[in-house]
Scaffold this active site. Structure first.
Site, PDB file in Angstrom:
ATOM      1  N   TRP A  86       0.821  -1.201   0.000  1.00  0.00           N
ATOM      2  CA  TRP A  86       0.000   0.000   0.000  1.00  0.00           C
ATOM      3  C   TRP A  86       0.862   1.260   0.000  1.00  0.00           C
ATOM      4  O   TRP A  86       0.549   2.233  -0.691  1.00  0.00           O
ATOM      5  CB  TRP A  86      -0.964  -0.022   1.177  1.00  0.00           C
ATOM      6  CG  TRP A  86      -1.963   1.096   1.205  1.00  0.00           C
ATOM      7  CD1 TRP A  86      -2.321   1.828   2.297  1.00  0.00           C
ATOM      8  CD2 TRP A  86      -2.758   1.603   0.125  1.00  0.00           C
ATOM      9  NE1 TRP A  86      -3.274   2.770   1.959  1.00  0.00           N
ATOM     10  CE2 TRP A  86      -3.563   2.647   0.622  1.00  0.00           C
ATOM     11  CE3 TRP A  86      -2.856   1.275  -1.236  1.00  0.00           C
ATOM     12  CZ2 TRP A  86      -4.456   3.372  -0.183  1.00  0.00           C
ATOM     13  CZ3 TRP A  86      -3.738   1.995  -2.038  1.00  0.00           C
ATOM     14  CH2 TRP A  86      -4.523   3.020  -1.512  1.00  0.00           C
ATOM     15  N   ARG A 107      12.499  -0.077   5.952  1.00  0.00           N
ATOM     16  CA  ARG A 107      13.624  -0.451   6.809  1.00  0.00           C
ATOM     17  C   ARG A 107      14.726  -1.185   6.048  1.00  0.00           C
ATOM     18  O   ARG A 107      15.903  -1.067   6.364  1.00  0.00           O
ATOM     19  CB  ARG A 107      13.136  -1.368   7.940  1.00  0.00           C
ATOM     20  CG  ARG A 107      12.188  -0.701   8.923  1.00  0.00           C
ATOM     21  CD  ARG A 107      11.807  -1.690  10.009  1.00  0.00           C
ATOM     22  NE  ARG A 107      10.792  -1.167  10.901  1.00  0.00           N
ATOM     23  CZ  ARG A 107      11.038  -0.393  11.950  1.00  0.00           C
ATOM     24  NH1 ARG A 107      12.297  -0.035  12.220  1.00  0.00           N
ATOM     25  NH2 ARG A 107      10.055   0.042  12.719  1.00  0.00           N
ATOM     26  N   ALA A 130      -4.127  -2.333  -3.147  1.00  0.00           N
ATOM     27  CA  ALA A 130      -2.864  -1.731  -3.573  1.00  0.00           C
ATOM     28  C   ALA A 130      -2.532  -2.059  -5.027  1.00  0.00           C
ATOM     29  O   ALA A 130      -2.107  -1.186  -5.792  1.00  0.00           O
ATOM     30  CB  ALA A 130      -1.744  -2.202  -2.652  1.00  0.00           C
ATOM     31  N   LYS A 175     -13.972  -2.461   9.716  1.00  0.00           N
ATOM     32  CA  LYS A 175     -14.266  -3.223   8.490  1.00  0.00           C
ATOM     33  C   LYS A 175     -13.409  -4.472   8.381  1.00  0.00           C
ATOM     34  O   LYS A 175     -13.841  -5.487   7.830  1.00  0.00           O
ATOM     35  CB  LYS A 175     -14.106  -2.325   7.257  1.00  0.00           C
ATOM     36  CG  LYS A 175     -12.703  -1.804   6.993  1.00  0.00           C
ATOM     37  CD  LYS A 175     -11.933  -2.640   6.009  1.00  0.00           C
ATOM     38  CE  LYS A 175     -10.536  -2.088   5.774  1.00  0.00           C
ATOM     39  NZ  LYS A 175      -9.770  -2.888   4.790  1.00  0.00           N
ATOM     40  N   ASP A 202     -15.191   0.762   1.683  1.00  0.00           N
ATOM     41  CA  ASP A 202     -14.089  -0.107   2.106  1.00  0.00           C
ATOM     42  C   ASP A 202     -14.616  -1.438   2.627  1.00  0.00           C
ATOM     43  O   ASP A 202     -14.050  -2.503   2.363  1.00  0.00           O
ATOM     44  CB  ASP A 202     -13.280   0.609   3.183  1.00  0.00           C
ATOM     45  CG  ASP A 202     -11.842   0.118   3.270  1.00  0.00           C
ATOM     46  OD1 ASP A 202     -11.467  -0.773   2.493  1.00  0.00           O
ATOM     47  OD2 ASP A 202     -11.091   0.634   4.114  1.00  0.00           O
ATOM     48  N   THR A 244     -13.660  -5.106   1.007  1.00  0.00           N
ATOM     49  CA  THR A 244     -12.902  -6.057   1.817  1.00  0.00           C
ATOM     50  C   THR A 244     -13.686  -7.334   2.072  1.00  0.00           C
ATOM     51  O   THR A 244     -13.097  -8.408   2.217  1.00  0.00           O
ATOM     52  CB  THR A 244     -12.511  -5.400   3.160  1.00  0.00           C
ATOM     53  OG1 THR A 244     -11.905  -4.134   2.901  1.00  0.00           O
ATOM     54  CG2 THR A 244     -11.532  -6.252   3.937  1.00  0.00           C
ATOM     55  N   ARG A 275      -6.711 -10.050   2.860  1.00  0.00           N
ATOM     56  CA  ARG A 275      -6.181 -11.033   3.798  1.00  0.00           C
ATOM     57  C   ARG A 275      -7.166 -11.313   4.927  1.00  0.00           C
ATOM     58  O   ARG A 275      -7.208 -12.414   5.465  1.00  0.00           O
ATOM     59  CB  ARG A 275      -4.841 -10.560   4.359  1.00  0.00           C
ATOM     60  CG  ARG A 275      -3.675 -10.777   3.415  1.00  0.00           C
ATOM     61  CD  ARG A 275      -2.380 -10.260   3.980  1.00  0.00           C
ATOM     62  NE  ARG A 275      -2.358  -8.802   4.033  1.00  0.00           N
ATOM     63  CZ  ARG A 275      -1.331  -8.083   4.488  1.00  0.00           C
ATOM     64  NH1 ARG A 275      -0.259  -8.707   4.943  1.00  0.00           N
ATOM     65  NH2 ARG A 275      -1.364  -6.776   4.480  1.00  0.00           N
ATOM     66  N   ASN A 276      -7.967 -10.304   5.288  1.00  0.00           N
ATOM     67  CA  ASN A 276      -8.960 -10.511   6.342  1.00  0.00           C
ATOM     68  C   ASN A 276     -10.028 -11.505   5.882  1.00  0.00           C
ATOM     69  O   ASN A 276     -10.362 -12.446   6.600  1.00  0.00           O
ATOM     70  CB  ASN A 276      -9.609  -9.173   6.698  1.00  0.00           C
ATOM     71  CG  ASN A 276      -8.602  -8.185   7.258  1.00  0.00           C
ATOM     72  OD1 ASN A 276      -8.145  -8.311   8.377  1.00  0.00           O
ATOM     73  ND2 ASN A 276      -8.250  -7.184   6.458  1.00  0.00           N
ATOM     74  N   GLU A 318      -4.577  -7.546   9.715  1.00  0.00           N
ATOM     75  CA  GLU A 318      -4.947  -6.426  10.584  1.00  0.00           C
ATOM     76  C   GLU A 318      -6.231  -6.691  11.361  1.00  0.00           C
ATOM     77  O   GLU A 318      -6.357  -6.314  12.524  1.00  0.00           O
ATOM     78  CB  GLU A 318      -5.084  -5.143   9.764  1.00  0.00           C
ATOM     79  CG  GLU A 318      -3.766  -4.573   9.273  1.00  0.00           C
ATOM     80  CD  GLU A 318      -2.969  -3.878  10.374  1.00  0.00           C
ATOM     81  OE1 GLU A 318      -3.340  -3.965  11.551  1.00  0.00           O
ATOM     82  OE2 GLU A 318      -1.958  -3.243  10.038  1.00  0.00           O
TER      83      GLU A 318
END
Length: 377
Positions: A35, A55, A161, A221, A274, A278, A285-286, A311
């Protein structure tokens, strides 16, 4: 949103008249996942000097040399003007606004690390979703604690994304709380300027002054999507998913209102939009986690046994904890929490959800009907 009226006039020759809203010239995107990379792609495509931070130097170097994020968006060519770096000071140098796109559970640490490099007053937009576990804080509150003196907002909406990075038509909400001077000079408001910064032929931003409502929609959500996945995996279909989406949206409204947000915000892109996306695609992934659990796959074996951050799994704890603190009922989120963390059996838990007393759907209709003694539950 209700109460927000923006009328930003075009530029005029007379310098005393209001000026056109100006996009930000340089943007820092903190988070090199899918994302973050997609949003950096949008900003760079819009002509903004954009720096993308992550990172891992190896990944930043791969983006610089190959022109793509091979780990998170393989096969998608990124704009040549996009600059990738693993040096946080370099990413933030000269930035006029920042997009924070890190997982919610790492947000506080990343925000704290930014503190030495970020001049006071630079707007920060959260592009991650959730509620901090333990504190019950919305993510904007977390950033305000770690980075005081900065306007904090969010970008949220029905946005995968991969599609966003490919340039598929996409819409999202840019939300900041509007202060007095933002309403007097809306062309200078962070929400307006950031929306203009991100606008392309494919990416269409909308402006909101209800940050709480937008954040609540983004957090809840994900939990509702797990519920939809669970029922899909258990063999149920469209009726069930439509019911969960609709009643899940009501849970969003109740929590948003309890925290000072607007119920109508939940009917917009960051809520209904959203949530619908989703809950309707295995790309989420949810939704995918819920589907696997609904099929009886043990959590440790989901996603082929690969460690995968979901998440909604994290948010199931923080959302339910917060709802209990403020005294609102969120039965679908409670059901997901019970299955994930209390070893509650999936079938019986959802049967109990469907067997709750009958209620009126409009809030104005205060009615509760309990089954007669001896009636099947």
């Amino acid at each position: 949103m209700d109460g927000l009226r923006l009328n930003i006039p075009p530029a005029r020759a007379n310098g005393n008249l209001p000026k056109r809203a100006e996009p930000y010239a340089r943007l820092a995107v903190i988070g090199m996942g899918s994302w973050g990379t997609a949003l950096a792609t949008v900003a760079a495509t819009a002509g903004c000097d954009t720096r993308l931070w992550g990172r891992r130097e190896a990944l930043a170097d791969a983006i610089r040399t190959a022109g793509e994020n091979v780990d998170h968006l393989p096969g998608i060519k990124l704009p040549a003007t996009l600059k990738a770096t693993s040096d946080l000071s370099e990413a933030l140098d000269g930035a006029e606004a920042v997009l924070l796109v890190t997982p919610s559970h790492t947000l506080r640490d990343v925000a704290r690390a930014m503190r030495p490099w970020l001049p006071e007053g630079i707007p920060i937009a959260l592009c991650c979703k959730g509620i901090e576990r333990g504190t019950g804080y919305l993510l904007s509150h977390v950033v305000e604690e770690e980075l005081p003196g900065h306007p904090v907002g969010a970008i949220s909406g029905p946005t995968f994304a991969h599609e966003t990075a490919l340039g598929h038509p996409t819409a999202a909400t840019v939300a900041f709380n509007f202060r007095h001077h933002d309403r007097i000079a809306p062309e200078r408001a962070p929400a307006a300027r950031l929306a203009l910064t991100m606008q392309t032929q494919a990416f269409r931003p909308y402006v909101s002054d209800d940050l709480v409502g937008v954040e609540v929609g983004g957090a809840v959500k994900n939990v509702i999507a797990i519920a939809c996945g669970m029922m899909t995996g258990a063999g149920f279909a469209e009726n069930t998913r439509a019911a969960l989406i609709t009643r899940g949206m009501d849970e969003m409204k109740v929590l948003a209102e309890a925290l000072g947000g607007k119920r109508e915000t939940v009917t917009g892109l960051s809520g209904a939009g959203d949530l619908t996306l989703t809950c309707s695609s295995s790309t989420s992934r949810n939704m995918s986690l819920g589907t696997q659990l609904g099929k009886g796959i043990p959590r440790a074996e989901c996603f082929g046994g690969k460690a995968t951050v979901v998440e909604g799994e994290v948010n199931a704890v923080s959302v339910v904890d917060l709802a209990r603190r403020v005294g609102v009922e969120m039965p679908i989120c409670e059901a997901v929490h019970a299955i994930l963390y209390e070893s509650a059996p999936l079938s019986e838990t959802f049967q109990a959800l469907w067997s709750r007393p009958i209620e009126g759907e409009p809030r104005a209709l205060d009615i509760t009907l309990h089954p007669h003694e001896g009636d099947p539950a």
